[in-house]
Design a protein around this motif. Sequence first.
Motif, PDB file in Angstrom:
ATOM      1  N   UNK A  59      -1.451   1.112 -12.269  1.00 54.19           N
ATOM      2  CA  UNK A  59      -1.870   1.403 -13.475  1.00 54.19           C
ATOM      3  C   UNK A  59      -0.513   1.377 -14.404  1.00 54.19           C
ATOM      4  N   UNK A  60       0.651   1.033 -13.690  1.00 51.09           N
ATOM      5  CA  UNK A  60       1.614   0.991 -14.554  1.00 51.09           C
ATOM      6  C   UNK A  60       1.806   0.075 -15.654  1.00 51.09           C
ATOM      7  N   UNK A  61       2.015   0.682 -17.073  1.00 49.92           N
ATOM      8  CA  UNK A  61       2.082  -0.280 -18.180  1.00 49.92           C
ATOM      9  C   UNK A  61       3.094  -1.401 -17.944  1.00 49.92           C
ATOM     10  N   UNK A  62       2.977  -2.584 -18.751  1.00 47.99           N
ATOM     11  CA  UNK A  62       3.986  -3.717 -18.602  1.00 47.99           C
ATOM     12  C   UNK A  62       5.398  -3.435 -18.870  1.00 47.99           C
ATOM     13  N   UNK A  63       5.554  -2.279 -19.672  1.00 45.56           N
ATOM     14  CA  UNK A  63       6.962  -2.296 -20.169  1.00 45.56           C
ATOM     15  C   UNK A  63       7.532  -1.007 -19.391  1.00 45.56           C
ATOM     16  N   UNK A  64       6.868  -0.397 -18.374  1.00 43.12           N
ATOM     17  CA  UNK A  64       7.254   0.847 -17.851  1.00 43.12           C
ATOM     18  C   UNK A  64       7.855   0.295 -16.517  1.00 43.12           C
ATOM     19  N   UNK A  65       8.984   1.038 -16.046  1.00 37.73           N
ATOM     20  CA  UNK A  65       9.743   0.624 -14.686  1.00 37.73           C
ATOM     21  C   UNK A  65       8.959   1.144 -13.519  1.00 37.73           C
ATOM     22  N   UNK A  66       9.174   0.312 -12.451  1.00 36.10           N
ATOM     23  CA  UNK A  66       8.536   0.896 -11.346  1.00 36.10           C
ATOM     24  C   UNK A  66       8.812   2.339 -10.751  1.00 36.10           C
ATOM     25  N   UNK A  67      10.201   2.612 -11.246  1.00 31.75           N
ATOM     26  CA  UNK A  67      10.513   3.773 -10.836  1.00 31.75           C
ATOM     27  C   UNK A  67      10.387   5.040 -11.771  1.00 31.75           C
TER      28      UNK A  67
ATOM     29  N   UNK B  40       7.319   5.756 -11.536  1.00 28.43           N
ATOM     30  CA  UNK B  40       6.268   6.412 -10.731  1.00 28.43           C
ATOM     31  C   UNK B  40       6.849   7.609 -10.049  1.00 28.43           C
ATOM     32  N   UNK B  41       6.519   8.753 -10.006  1.00 28.30           N
ATOM     33  CA  UNK B  41       6.808   9.828  -8.987  1.00 28.30           C
ATOM     34  C   UNK B  41       6.747   9.281  -7.369  1.00 28.30           C
ATOM     35  N   UNK B  42       8.061   9.584  -6.906  1.00 27.55           N
ATOM     36  CA  UNK B  42       8.136   9.074  -5.225  1.00 27.55           C
ATOM     37  C   UNK B  42       8.621   7.941  -5.147  1.00 27.55           C
ATOM     38  N   UNK B  43       8.689   7.123  -6.081  1.00 29.72           N
ATOM     39  CA  UNK B  43       9.238   5.566  -5.727  1.00 29.72           C
ATOM     40  C   UNK B  43      10.858   5.607  -6.082  1.00 29.72           C
ATOM     41  N   UNK B  44      11.543   5.113  -5.057  1.00 33.21           N
ATOM     42  CA  UNK B  44      12.933   5.246  -5.420  1.00 33.21           C
ATOM     43  C   UNK B  44      13.292   4.315  -4.222  1.00 33.21           C
ATOM     44  N   UNK B  45      14.612   3.870  -4.626  1.00 31.70           N
ATOM     45  CA  UNK B  45      15.346   3.211  -3.517  1.00 31.70           C
ATOM     46  C   UNK B  45      15.876   3.789  -2.255  1.00 31.70           C
TER      47      UNK B  45
ATOM     48  N   UNK C  37       0.737  -1.266  -0.245  1.00 33.94           N
ATOM     49  CA  UNK C  37       0.015   0.164  -0.050  1.00 33.94           C
ATOM     50  C   UNK C  37       0.932   1.265  -0.002  1.00 33.94           C
ATOM     51  N   UNK C  38       1.892   1.257   0.675  1.00 36.06           N
ATOM     52  CA  UNK C  38       2.852   2.473   0.735  1.00 36.06           C
ATOM     53  C   UNK C  38       3.272   2.897  -0.651  1.00 36.06           C
ATOM     54  N   UNK C  39       3.381   1.822  -1.457  1.00 32.72           N
ATOM     55  CA  UNK C  39       3.559   2.329  -3.040  1.00 32.72           C
ATOM     56  C   UNK C  39       2.802   3.216  -3.645  1.00 32.72           C
ATOM     57  N   UNK C  40       1.517   3.433  -3.128  1.00 32.74           N
ATOM     58  CA  UNK C  40       0.519   4.243  -3.960  1.00 32.74           C
ATOM     59  C   UNK C  40      -0.248   3.506  -4.822  1.00 32.74           C
ATOM     60  N   UNK C  41      -1.406   4.085  -5.297  1.00 35.04           N
ATOM     61  CA  UNK C  41      -2.429   3.372  -6.394  1.00 35.04           C
ATOM     62  C   UNK C  41      -1.622   3.484  -7.527  1.00 35.04           C
ATOM     63  N   UNK C  42      -0.647   4.343  -8.006  1.00 37.54           N
ATOM     64  CA  UNK C  42      -0.314   4.454  -9.243  1.00 37.54           C
ATOM     65  C   UNK C  42       0.289   3.355  -9.727  1.00 37.54           C
ATOM     66  N   UNK C  43       0.924   2.426  -9.028  1.00 40.32           N
ATOM     67  CA  UNK C  43       1.695   1.284  -9.253  1.00 40.32           C
ATOM     68  C   UNK C  43       0.832   0.251 -10.117  1.00 40.32           C
TER      69      UNK C  43
END
Lengths: 187, 303
Positions: free
Chosen positions: B269-277, B279-284, B261-267
């Motif tokens: 909606x991510x298309x298959x070919x898009x990297x999770x990074x 999505x704004x706000x997601x980083x290691x 849940x902490x990743x937010x709802x946008x993840x």
Amino acid sequence: AVLKIVSKPYGKIELSLNNVLLPEEKLLNTPSKVDGLDLDTETDLRILGCELIQTAGILLKLPQVAMATGQVLFQRFYYSKSFVRHPMETTAMSCVCLASKIEEAPRRIRDVINVFHHIRQVRAQKPISPMVLDQHYINLKTQVIKAERRVLKELGFCVHVKHPHKIIVMYLQVLGFEKHNGLMQLS
Amino acid sequence: MRIIDEQKPLSRASRRQSMSEIGFGRMETYTKLDKLGQGTYATVFKGKSRLTDNLVALKEIRLEHEEGAPCTAIREVSLLKELRHANIVTLHDIVHTERSLTLVFEYLDKDLKQYMDDRGNMLSMNNVKLADFGLARAKSVPTKTYSNEVVTLWYRPPDVLLGSTEYSTQIDMWGVGCIFFEMACGRPLFPGSTVDEELCLIFRVLGCPETPLPVASVSDTLLSRAPRLHQDAISLLTCFLAYEAKARVSASDGMRHIYFKSLGPEVHLLPDVASIFSVPGIQLSPDPSISKSSKNRRLSMLL
């Protein structure tokens, strides 16, 4: 009962990938036709090839799905290459080998060659004698391996065929016809 | 009935023709560099494409045996060709000759173990990618049964260990659980070396299949072994480690677990070919369990 899946080469694979339907001009202008082969002969060769794959499959105790896959590969290949340049029987043998691997019931090329040799003798009503393992056999085997490579290349390794048979059976079950043996076998 | 794809200006044949003119499908296009590893049926080399100057991985499958193309190779190529995903290794090219079949992959510089080991000093945006589909299988209407000699022993589920051959996608979800644990604490969860030992290790944590231990006690055991995992993570882990295959959480339901849940709802909606990074706000970021400031973390990548 022997299933004959021959006359509708592309009718049964529209479920698999999204690019398997051929445009009309490709169906009409096959590579064999471009090489001067008349349509009737081509159709005969297609039917004969599929019958060979079916008979060989039965003799090799392959599951029916492997024969169906082999026939689809065979048909697809000859919409890309011509019967004039690529001998029908070698391609049919390579399709049996390939389909047996894809459907997880692998058969040795040697067994496939032997079975085709047997079928040829039966068809010609000749006395049955085993295949001699001479230079001719070695050449033939090399030809089959080469043909397999050519089929894989022409089809771009897109060899997973989704057959409609299982889905038809499923529909028949949903419609309550699962006891109707005639319809189930027809699928 | 007949469909002509109007989106593609080039026909398949002419596209292939032009690809081959550029140099695709030919060994001369690639320079072999160091050997990276050797498996039972293939050798992997580091290589360089003369077309793009990019590094590639060359998986060379020898065809010396007498039966044509090996079925693992046919399976791997036919499945990979249909997969396009940011977290799956991309197959660039195939070179098929008399003596070998070479698969040209994008070059990944580390395996998961090395990647995790280096995580402390490289907070980069690299994606983890799945590779090696030699034993993968296409999914369809299930009818036939498979062998039970599948999946690396450590990640093999108990139903298959006990001889079940009627498996489906659920067998992978057990393995996902095992690897999830391993990523979190750096040790494998059930590192058995034989089938019996593997089962014993599983029973010790989960109890016997007839008398399974209560969820609370399983959670405690897992928590004591992987102190970095929080309650939500342990809850997700127990969803993966269900004895009965049918009871295991599916991949899509797993992604909706509270842990993510902490990743937010946008993840979602991510298309298959898009990297999770993307999505704004997601980083290691460094291990959140050390700072304990889990409130404002927007990351659950366990890094």
